[in-house]
Design a protein around this motif. Sequence first.
Motif, PDB file in Angstrom:
ATOM      1  N   LEU A 145       0.835  -1.195   0.000  1.00  0.00           N
ATOM      2  CA  LEU A 145       0.000   0.000   0.000  1.00  0.00           C
ATOM      3  C   LEU A 145       0.869   1.244   0.000  1.00  0.00           C
ATOM      4  CD1 LEU A 145      -2.893   1.127   0.120  1.00  0.00           C
ATOM      5  CD2 LEU A 145      -2.682   1.107   2.621  1.00  0.00           C
ATOM      6  N   GLN A 146       0.553   2.148  -0.905  1.00  0.00           N
ATOM      7  CA  GLN A 146       1.271   3.413  -1.019  1.00  0.00           C
ATOM      8  C   GLN A 146       0.530   4.502  -0.240  1.00  0.00           C
ATOM      9  OE1 GLN A 146       4.247   3.068  -2.854  1.00  0.00           O
ATOM     10  NE2 GLN A 146       3.492   0.968  -2.683  1.00  0.00           N
ATOM     11  N   GLN A 147       1.145   5.652  -0.121  1.00  0.00           N
ATOM     12  CA  GLN A 147       0.504   6.788   0.528  1.00  0.00           C
ATOM     13  C   GLN A 147      -0.775   7.136  -0.252  1.00  0.00           C
ATOM     14  OE1 GLN A 147       1.556   8.059   3.360  1.00  0.00           O
ATOM     15  NE2 GLN A 147      -0.095   9.529   3.455  1.00  0.00           N
ATOM     16  N   PRO A 148      -1.913   7.306   0.430  1.00  0.00           N
ATOM     17  CA  PRO A 148      -3.141   7.622  -0.307  1.00  0.00           C
ATOM     18  C   PRO A 148      -3.090   9.015  -0.932  1.00  0.00           C
ATOM     19  CG  PRO A 148      -3.525   7.771   2.053  1.00  0.00           C
ATOM     20  CD  PRO A 148      -2.133   7.242   1.874  1.00  0.00           C
ATOM     21  N   ILE A 149      -3.790   9.150  -2.037  1.00  0.00           N
ATOM     22  CA  ILE A 149      -3.962  10.442  -2.696  1.00  0.00           C
ATOM     23  C   ILE A 149      -5.444  10.779  -2.561  1.00  0.00           C
ATOM     24  CG2 ILE A 149      -3.856  11.700  -4.884  1.00  0.00           C
ATOM     25  CD1 ILE A 149      -1.084  10.833  -3.975  1.00  0.00           C
ATOM     26  N   TYR A 150      -5.742  11.900  -1.905  1.00  0.00           N
ATOM     27  CA  TYR A 150      -7.150  12.271  -1.780  1.00  0.00           C
ATOM     28  C   TYR A 150      -7.305  13.779  -1.835  1.00  0.00           C
ATOM     29  CZ  TYR A 150      -6.082  12.881   3.229  1.00  0.00           C
ATOM     30  OH  TYR A 150      -5.540  13.257   4.426  1.00  0.00           O
ATOM     31  N   SER A 151      -8.500  14.179  -2.210  1.00  0.00           N
ATOM     32  CA  SER A 151      -8.848  15.595  -2.319  1.00  0.00           C
ATOM     33  C   SER A 151     -10.170  15.820  -1.620  1.00  0.00           C
ATOM     34  CB  SER A 151      -8.960  16.005  -3.791  1.00  0.00           C
ATOM     35  OG  SER A 151      -7.708  15.857  -4.440  1.00  0.00           O
ATOM     36  N   ASN A 152     -10.213  16.869  -0.828  1.00  0.00           N
ATOM     37  CA  ASN A 152     -11.419  17.219  -0.078  1.00  0.00           C
ATOM     38  C   ASN A 152     -12.200  18.314  -0.794  1.00  0.00           C
ATOM     39  OD1 ASN A 152      -9.049  16.858   2.273  1.00  0.00           O
ATOM     40  ND2 ASN A 152     -10.919  15.722   2.622  1.00  0.00           N
ATOM     41  N   GLY A 153     -13.468  18.447  -0.405  1.00  0.00           N
ATOM     42  CA  GLY A 153     -14.303  19.520  -0.931  1.00  0.00           C
ATOM     43  C   GLY A 153     -14.601  19.386  -2.408  1.00  0.00           C
ATOM     44  N   ALA A 173      -9.528  18.624  -9.193  1.00  0.00           N
ATOM     45  CA  ALA A 173      -9.522  17.275  -9.776  1.00  0.00           C
ATOM     46  C   ALA A 173      -8.311  17.090 -10.696  1.00  0.00           C
ATOM     47  CB  ALA A 173     -10.820  17.011 -10.530  1.00  0.00           C
ATOM     48  N   HIS A 174      -7.987  18.104 -11.490  1.00  0.00           N
ATOM     49  CA  HIS A 174      -6.783  18.024 -12.337  1.00  0.00           C
ATOM     50  C   HIS A 174      -5.531  17.920 -11.466  1.00  0.00           C
ATOM     51  CE1 HIS A 174      -8.860  18.560 -16.108  1.00  0.00           C
ATOM     52  NE2 HIS A 174      -9.339  19.747 -15.759  1.00  0.00           N
ATOM     53  N   ASN A 175      -5.486  18.689 -10.384  1.00  0.00           N
ATOM     54  CA  ASN A 175      -4.363  18.620  -9.455  1.00  0.00           C
ATOM     55  C   ASN A 175      -4.261  17.240  -8.830  1.00  0.00           C
ATOM     56  OD1 ASN A 175      -3.547  18.873  -6.345  1.00  0.00           O
ATOM     57  ND2 ASN A 175      -2.310  20.291  -7.562  1.00  0.00           N
ATOM     58  N   HIS A 176      -5.405  16.660  -8.464  1.00  0.00           N
ATOM     59  CA  HIS A 176      -5.449  15.311  -7.890  1.00  0.00           C
ATOM     60  C   HIS A 176      -4.841  14.317  -8.881  1.00  0.00           C
ATOM     61  CE1 HIS A 176      -7.556  12.141  -5.387  1.00  0.00           C
ATOM     62  NE2 HIS A 176      -7.182  11.461  -6.460  1.00  0.00           N
ATOM     63  N   ALA A 177      -5.274  14.388 -10.133  1.00  0.00           N
ATOM     64  CA  ALA A 177      -4.751  13.479 -11.156  1.00  0.00           C
ATOM     65  C   ALA A 177      -3.249  13.668 -11.332  1.00  0.00           C
ATOM     66  CB  ALA A 177      -5.475  13.696 -12.477  1.00  0.00           C
ATOM     67  N   ASP A 178      -2.770  14.905 -11.289  1.00  0.00           N
ATOM     68  CA  ASP A 178      -1.332  15.168 -11.404  1.00  0.00           C
ATOM     69  C   ASP A 178      -0.567  14.527 -10.250  1.00  0.00           C
ATOM     70  OD1 ASP A 178      -1.786  16.663 -13.705  1.00  0.00           O
ATOM     71  OD2 ASP A 178      -1.602  18.607 -12.683  1.00  0.00           O
ATOM     72  N   ARG A 179      -1.090  14.660  -9.027  1.00  0.00           N
ATOM     73  CA  ARG A 179      -0.430  14.060  -7.859  1.00  0.00           C
ATOM     74  C   ARG A 179      -0.436  12.541  -7.956  1.00  0.00           C
ATOM     75  NH1 ARG A 179      -3.243  15.137  -3.068  1.00  0.00           N
ATOM     76  NH2 ARG A 179      -5.035  15.869  -4.236  1.00  0.00           N
ATOM     77  N   LEU A 180      -1.552  11.980  -8.429  1.00  0.00           N
ATOM     78  CA  LEU A 180      -1.641  10.528  -8.582  1.00  0.00           C
ATOM     79  C   LEU A 180      -0.633  10.031  -9.615  1.00  0.00           C
ATOM     80  CD1 LEU A 180      -2.959   7.799  -8.025  1.00  0.00           C
ATOM     81  CD2 LEU A 180      -4.814   8.459  -9.586  1.00  0.00           C
ATOM     82  N   MET A 181      -0.550  10.714 -10.744  1.00  0.00           N
ATOM     83  CA  MET A 181       0.395  10.285 -11.777  1.00  0.00           C
ATOM     84  C   MET A 181       1.835  10.455 -11.313  1.00  0.00           C
ATOM     85  SD  MET A 181      -1.298   8.828 -14.002  1.00  0.00           S
ATOM     86  CE  MET A 181       0.234   8.344 -14.730  1.00  0.00           C
ATOM     87  N   ALA A 182       2.112  11.506 -10.555  1.00  0.00           N
ATOM     88  CA  ALA A 182       3.473  11.680 -10.022  1.00  0.00           C
ATOM     89  C   ALA A 182       3.844  10.501  -9.124  1.00  0.00           C
ATOM     90  CB  ALA A 182       3.568  13.002  -9.267  1.00  0.00           C
ATOM     91  N   LEU A 183       2.901  10.065  -8.288  1.00  0.00           N
ATOM     92  CA  LEU A 183       3.164   8.909  -7.430  1.00  0.00           C
ATOM     93  C   LEU A 183       3.369   7.654  -8.273  1.00  0.00           C
ATOM     94  CD1 LEU A 183       3.319   7.413  -4.719  1.00  0.00           C
ATOM     95  CD2 LEU A 183       0.821   7.256  -4.776  1.00  0.00           C
ATOM     96  N   ARG A 185       4.403   7.285 -11.236  1.00  0.00           N
ATOM     97  CA  ARG A 185       5.675   7.315 -11.970  1.00  0.00           C
ATOM     98  C   ARG A 185       6.883   6.998 -11.079  1.00  0.00           C
ATOM     99  NH1 ARG A 185       5.193   8.311 -16.995  1.00  0.00           N
ATOM    100  NH2 ARG A 185       3.459   9.476 -17.875  1.00  0.00           N
ATOM    101  N   THR A 186       6.703   7.114  -9.762  1.00  0.00           N
ATOM    102  CA  THR A 186       7.817   6.756  -8.856  1.00  0.00           C
ATOM    103  C   THR A 186       7.821   5.277  -8.505  1.00  0.00           C
ATOM    104  OG1 THR A 186       6.600   7.156  -6.783  1.00  0.00           O
ATOM    105  CG2 THR A 186       7.722   9.057  -7.790  1.00  0.00           C
ATOM    106  N   LEU A 187       6.758   4.556  -8.828  1.00  0.00           N
ATOM    107  CA  LEU A 187       6.639   3.148  -8.405  1.00  0.00           C
ATOM    108  C   LEU A 187       7.269   2.189  -9.407  1.00  0.00           C
ATOM    109  CD1 LEU A 187       2.964   3.246  -7.086  1.00  0.00           C
ATOM    110  CD2 LEU A 187       5.089   3.536  -5.803  1.00  0.00           C
TER     111      LEU A 187
END
Length: 187
Positions: A145-153, A173-183, A185-187
């Motif tokens: 399990l990796q660090q969760p990616i979540y967005s509030n509001g 939502a675009h920022n969320h997707a960017d953070r998810l893809m960044a994660l 790409r590190t895996l």
Amino acid sequence: MTKVLVISGHPNLEASLANRTILGDLQDEAGLTIETRYLDRLYPDFNIDVAAEQQALLSADIIVWQFPFYWYALPALMKKWVDDVLVFGFAHGVGGDKLQGKKMVLSFTTGAGAELYNHGQAMNFTVEEFLPPLRQTASLCSMALQQPIYSNGMSFIPGVSSDAHKAEVEARAHNHADRLMALIRTL
């Protein structure tokens, strides 16, 4: 090439601004093989094709659960998917090591703002304090399990929310997707 499997657990993705935007951004990502299983489209009757879902899991290197956080947990269809697919002998227990070592990412949205996920506020707990059952699911299935990616509001209600609010949710939502893809790409 790394194969990413995304399990979309939104019960009505067409009505979702945030989750639909996040998933749309993921499909546009170059250099990765991404398969998305849209549970609401595949199983509107809740009759999960267990063999197909297990095969999709077996062929993946990274598994992403993308969902809205409903009542501090998974939406009903996604919970049923977990119950039906991650069974003894496949995902855990005797002979159930099929997912061992696969990387898992929880990627989710909350309708309520971050300030409400605090002690003494409306949700009375932090988001992280609601996650032990999901963490244990990954652990029982021997997934990393990796660090969760979540967005509030991320709540948007057509006809009620303003155009400005819609733009804010889309940007998050675009920022969320960017953070998810960044994660990813590190895996």
